[in-house]
Design a protein around this motif. Structure first.
Motif, PDB file in Angstrom:
ATOM      1  N   LEU A 138       0.816  -1.284  -0.272  1.00 17.86           N
ATOM      2  CA  LEU A 138       0.065  -0.023   0.093  1.00 17.86           C
ATOM      3  C   LEU A 138       0.689   1.183  -0.028  1.00 17.86           C
ATOM      4  O   LEU A 138       2.003   1.138   0.746  1.00 17.86           O
ATOM      5  N   PHE A 139       0.331   2.091  -0.625  1.00 21.80           N
ATOM      6  CA  PHE A 139       1.220   3.513  -0.741  1.00 21.80           C
ATOM      7  C   PHE A 139       1.595   4.033   0.679  1.00 21.80           C
ATOM      8  O   PHE A 139       0.960   4.172   1.716  1.00 21.80           O
ATOM      9  N   GLY A 140       2.987   4.198   0.504  1.00 21.44           N
ATOM     10  CA  GLY A 140       3.577   4.800   1.934  1.00 21.44           C
ATOM     11  C   GLY A 140       3.968   3.804   2.834  1.00 21.44           C
ATOM     12  O   GLY A 140       4.592   4.087   3.942  1.00 21.44           O
ATOM     13  N   ARG A 141       3.589   2.620   2.625  1.00 20.86           N
ATOM     14  CA  ARG A 141       3.879   1.493   3.565  1.00 20.86           C
ATOM     15  C   ARG A 141       5.188   0.596   3.227  1.00 20.86           C
ATOM     16  O   ARG A 141       5.896   0.464   2.170  1.00 20.86           O
ATOM     17  N   THR A 142       5.579  -0.231   4.156  1.00 24.57           N
ATOM     18  CA  THR A 142       6.738  -1.236   4.119  1.00 24.57           C
ATOM     19  C   THR A 142       6.726  -2.145   2.850  1.00 24.57           C
ATOM     20  O   THR A 142       5.624  -2.927   2.499  1.00 24.57           O
ATOM     21  N   SER A 143       7.810  -2.069   2.015  1.00 27.08           N
ATOM     22  CA  SER A 143       7.851  -2.864   0.690  1.00 27.08           C
ATOM     23  C   SER A 143       7.957  -4.303   1.138  1.00 27.08           C
ATOM     24  O   SER A 143       8.542  -4.794   2.257  1.00 27.08           O
ATOM     25  N   PRO A 144       7.396  -5.198   0.102  1.00 24.65           N
ATOM     26  CA  PRO A 144       7.346  -6.680   0.509  1.00 24.65           C
ATOM     27  C   PRO A 144       8.617  -7.437  -0.013  1.00 24.65           C
ATOM     28  O   PRO A 144       9.063  -7.020  -1.217  1.00 24.65           O
ATOM     29  N   THR A 145       9.202  -8.312   0.551  1.00 21.79           N
ATOM     30  CA  THR A 145      10.245  -9.173   0.303  1.00 21.79           C
ATOM     31  C   THR A 145       9.900 -10.650   0.171  1.00 21.79           C
ATOM     32  O   THR A 145      10.798 -11.366  -0.216  1.00 21.79           O
ATOM     33  N   GLN A 146       8.909 -10.990   0.355  1.00 19.61           N
ATOM     34  CA  GLN A 146       8.590 -12.125   0.562  1.00 19.61           C
ATOM     35  C   GLN A 146       6.871 -12.309  -0.181  1.00 19.61           C
ATOM     36  O   GLN A 146       6.092 -11.236   0.037  1.00 19.61           O
ATOM     37  N   ALA A 147       6.580 -13.638  -0.689  1.00 20.61           N
ATOM     38  CA  ALA A 147       5.218 -13.600  -1.241  1.00 20.61           C
ATOM     39  C   ALA A 147       4.146 -13.211  -0.327  1.00 20.61           C
ATOM     40  O   ALA A 147       3.038 -12.757  -0.583  1.00 20.61           O
ATOM     41  N   VAL A 148       4.379 -13.939   0.870  1.00 20.51           N
ATOM     42  CA  VAL A 148       3.355 -13.963   1.850  1.00 20.51           C
ATOM     43  C   VAL A 148       3.049 -12.216   2.243  1.00 20.51           C
ATOM     44  O   VAL A 148       1.867 -11.977   2.711  1.00 20.51           O
ATOM     45  N   HIS A 149       4.187 -11.522   2.308  1.00 22.10           N
ATOM     46  CA  HIS A 149       4.137 -10.223   2.398  1.00 22.10           C
ATOM     47  C   HIS A 149       3.009  -9.547   1.635  1.00 22.10           C
ATOM     48  O   HIS A 149       1.927  -8.708   1.936  1.00 22.10           O
ATOM     49  N   VAL A 150       2.931  -9.791   0.440  1.00 25.76           N
ATOM     50  CA  VAL A 150       2.085  -9.359  -0.583  1.00 25.76           C
ATOM     51  C   VAL A 150       0.727  -9.948  -0.475  1.00 25.76           C
ATOM     52  O   VAL A 150      -0.357  -9.233  -0.488  1.00 25.76           O
ATOM     53  N   LEU A 151       0.472 -11.368  -0.124  1.00 30.72           N
ATOM     54  CA  LEU A 151      -0.794 -11.829   0.078  1.00 30.72           C
ATOM     55  C   LEU A 151      -1.537 -10.999   1.024  1.00 30.72           C
ATOM     56  O   LEU A 151      -2.787 -10.726   1.159  1.00 30.72           O
ATOM     57  N   ARG A 152      -0.713 -10.861   2.386  1.00 33.83           N
ATOM     58  CA  ARG A 152      -1.388 -10.091   3.253  1.00 33.83           C
ATOM     59  C   ARG A 152      -1.644  -8.564   3.215  1.00 33.83           C
ATOM     60  O   ARG A 152      -2.535  -8.224   3.760  1.00 33.83           O
ATOM     61  N   GLU A 153      -0.569  -7.993   2.497  1.00 35.36           N
ATOM     62  CA  GLU A 153      -0.901  -6.722   2.296  1.00 35.36           C
ATOM     63  C   GLU A 153      -2.307  -6.470   1.546  1.00 35.36           C
ATOM     64  O   GLU A 153      -2.973  -5.505   1.650  1.00 35.36           O
ATOM     65  N   PHE A 154      -2.503  -7.330   0.563  1.00 36.74           N
ATOM     66  CA  PHE A 154      -3.906  -6.936  -0.065  1.00 36.74           C
ATOM     67  C   PHE A 154      -5.023  -8.121   0.223  1.00 36.74           C
ATOM     68  O   PHE A 154      -5.672  -8.387  -0.505  1.00 36.74           O
ATOM     69  N   GLN A 155      -4.801  -8.536   1.484  1.00 40.44           N
ATOM     70  CA  GLN A 155      -5.773  -9.549   1.895  1.00 40.44           C
ATOM     71  C   GLN A 155      -6.326 -10.636   0.908  1.00 40.44           C
ATOM     72  O   GLN A 155      -7.485 -10.773   0.655  1.00 40.44           O
ATOM     73  N   ASN A 156      -5.135 -10.999   0.561  1.00 35.13           N
ATOM     74  CA  ASN A 156      -5.371 -12.403  -0.461  1.00 35.13           C
ATOM     75  C   ASN A 156      -6.221 -12.195  -1.793  1.00 35.13           C
ATOM     76  O   ASN A 156      -6.347 -12.729  -2.452  1.00 35.13           O
ATOM     77  N   LYS A 157      -6.188 -10.788  -2.248  1.00 32.46           N
ATOM     78  CA  LYS A 157      -6.924 -10.325  -3.372  1.00 32.46           C
ATOM     79  C   LYS A 157      -5.921 -10.197  -4.415  1.00 32.46           C
ATOM     80  O   LYS A 157      -6.521 -10.087  -5.698  1.00 32.46           O
ATOM     81  N   VAL A 158      -4.709 -10.322  -4.579  1.00 29.83           N
ATOM     82  CA  VAL A 158      -3.761 -10.405  -5.363  1.00 29.83           C
ATOM     83  C   VAL A 158      -3.042 -11.581  -5.701  1.00 29.83           C
ATOM     84  O   VAL A 158      -2.312 -12.136  -4.759  1.00 29.83           O
ATOM     85  N   PRO A 159      -3.126 -12.132  -6.746  1.00 28.30           N
ATOM     86  CA  PRO A 159      -2.238 -13.389  -6.991  1.00 28.30           C
ATOM     87  C   PRO A 159      -0.788 -13.326  -7.071  1.00 28.30           C
ATOM     88  O   PRO A 159      -0.477 -12.313  -7.435  1.00 28.30           O
ATOM     89  N   VAL A 160      -0.185 -14.213  -6.583  1.00 37.19           N
ATOM     90  CA  VAL A 160       1.237 -13.961  -6.261  1.00 37.19           C
ATOM     91  C   VAL A 160       2.065 -14.874  -6.952  1.00 37.19           C
ATOM     92  O   VAL A 160       1.766 -16.212  -6.392  1.00 37.19           O
ATOM     93  N   ILE A 161       3.296 -14.911  -7.545  1.00 39.22           N
ATOM     94  CA  ILE A 161       4.238 -15.784  -8.018  1.00 39.22           C
ATOM     95  C   ILE A 161       5.259 -15.897  -6.751  1.00 39.22           C
ATOM     96  O   ILE A 161       5.928 -15.072  -6.605  1.00 39.22           O
ATOM     97  N   ASP A 162       5.453 -17.118  -6.036  1.00 38.76           N
ATOM     98  CA  ASP A 162       6.425 -17.125  -5.118  1.00 38.76           C
ATOM     99  C   ASP A 162       7.724 -17.193  -5.610  1.00 38.76           C
ATOM    100  O   ASP A 162       7.984 -18.426  -6.212  1.00 38.76           O
ATOM    101  N   GLY A 163       8.633 -16.450  -5.438  1.00 36.25           N
ATOM    102  CA  GLY A 163       9.985 -16.489  -5.921  1.00 36.25           C
ATOM    103  C   GLY A 163      11.027 -16.658  -4.756  1.00 36.25           C
ATOM    104  O   GLY A 163      12.283 -16.237  -4.990  1.00 36.25           O
ATOM    105  N   GLY A 164      10.568 -16.789  -3.378  1.00 35.04           N
ATOM    106  CA  GLY A 164      11.437 -16.907  -2.458  1.00 35.04           C
ATOM    107  C   GLY A 164      11.806 -15.387  -1.801  1.00 35.04           C
ATOM    108  O   GLY A 164      11.211 -14.334  -2.573  1.00 35.04           O
ATOM    109  N   PRO A 165      12.542 -15.136  -0.755  1.00 35.12           N
ATOM    110  CA  PRO A 165      12.694 -13.817  -0.252  1.00 35.12           C
ATOM    111  C   PRO A 165      13.572 -13.195  -1.307  1.00 35.12           C
ATOM    112  O   PRO A 165      14.609 -13.641  -1.878  1.00 35.12           O
TER     113      PRO A 165
END
Ligand code: TXA
Ligand code: MG
Length: 338
Positions: A138-165
């Motif tokens: 989300l704008f202004g917030r901590t950037s994601p370095t793991q797939a799970v960070h992205v899933l949580r940030e957008f409440q599982n609404k965005v599909p993610v390809i897991d490429g590891g940390p």
């Protein structure tokens, strides 16, 4: 939309159907869309709650793709791409007319980078189209370095390809590159893993005359907000190593009263409670390791039950890659106590 981790093949399908997906890169995870799909590009901004004045970086899987995005593929761009791509360098160059102004926020320039994560490269090769991708937070917030960070940030609404940390852990170096009568003009818009000294050295070795502008014009870098990368609980940067945690909190309570609830569109989530339980951010002494761990640590510390984070800055953690790390940390801080 999906709540799942997806394969590269599924990622291609989402992208071809005007979707946005989480894409691993070596720096941080990106929120990716095809550059030729205006609907999908709009979705990036709405998903991130990002203001339209902040331009997106276009990711490419080949140098020829990059060359088609700009009207000024100059000698410096060629040399720097050969030296640092694929890798964490974004070059801002004058844009070709077909690049959607939504991507560039109406600027005459476009930020271009070739990431080095094999999954990002495979995805882009399969899609056969450059991908616009800001960091997937989300704008202004901590950037994601793991797939799970992205899933949580957008409440599982965005599909993610897991490429590891993510290996690098902080965003790419952003460099404005412009041909002029005096030679190539460079401005560092965002410090990152690749330092301006390394960039200068490569240009010198290749006998490319250049000038570095020390002052970055605001019009060149509309995305430079005072606050950014902010974790879920307030972070306080402490310069003075004589202060005890109790003294820090007394100063914090006084200074927070004067803090606005929003700065340049970034919400500060102004806390109203008194602080009781602190978590301390301790970074590894090796800056490469510190960069890799930084955003994960900020997320982990936010979930410990603490109500604030204290970072005590040590003067040994300065210069080189530390500049990029400290730039993030300072912007992530609610307050800097010197
Ligand atoms: O490492 C990275 O660069 C990551 C990964 C996903 O590639 N991406 C990233 O994107 O950090 P984002 O949107 O979070 O940050 C991009 C920065 C912003 O500060 C933006 O303002 C700047 O690059 N930028 C992009 N295009 C620009 C342009 N044409 N002129 C000036 N600044 C630009
Ligand atoms: Mg970002």
């Amino acid at each position: 939309m999906s709540d799942a981790l997806i394969s590269v093949e599924q990622g291609v399908e989402y992208l071809n159907q005007d979707g946005v997906i989480g894409m691993p890169t070596e720096t941080v995870y990106g929120l990716a869309a095809r550059i030729d799909r205006p609907l999908a590009i709009q979705k990036i901004f709405t998903t991130k709650e990002r203001p339209f004045f902040d331009p997106l970086i276009v990711h490419v899987s080949s140098k020829s793709q990059a060359q088609k995005l700009t009207t000024d593929w100059n000698s410096a761009a060629e040399v720097l791409a050969n030296a640092f791509w694929p890798g964490p360098l974004t070059m801002v160059l004058s844009k070709a007319s077909h690049v959607d102004p939504l991507i560039t926020s109406g600027l005459q320039s476009v930020g271009i980078r070739m990431p080095r994560h094999p999954i990002a490269l495979a995805l882009m090769t399969a899609v056969n189209c450059p991908l616009a991708a800001p960091s997937a937070n989300l704008f202004g917030r901590t950037s994601p370095t793991q797939a799970v960070h992205v899933l949580r940030e957008f409440q599982n609404k965005v599909p993610v390809i897991d490429g590891g940390p993510s290996d690098v852990g902080i965003e790419s170096t952003v460099l404005h590159v412009q041909e002029s009568a005096q030679g190539i003009q460079l401005s560092l818009l965002r410090p990152g893993f690749i330092s301006i000294d390394e960039i200068a050295q490569v240009l010198q070795e290749n006998k490319i005359p250049f000038l570095i502008s020390e002052v970055v014009q605001k019009s060149l870098a509309p995305g430079q907000m005072k606050h950014h990368y902010m974790p879920d609980i307030p972070l306080f940067w402490v310069e003075n190593d004589q202060l005890s945690n109790e003294q820090i909190l007394i100063i914090v309570q006084q200074q927070l009263k004067d803090l606005p609830s929003e700065v340049e569109g970034v919400k500060l989530r102004k806390p109203h409670q008194t602080f009781e339980k602190s978590a301390e951010l301790i970074l590894p002494n090796d800056p490469a390791l510190a960069a890799r761990r930084l955003y994960s640590l900020l997320r982990e510390l936010s979930q410990t039950g603490a109500d604030h984070i204290i970072y005590r800055h040590h003067s040994s953690q300065t210069g080189g890659l530390w500049d990029g790390i400290l730039d993030r940390l300072k912007k992530a801080s609610h307050l800097v106590l010197s």
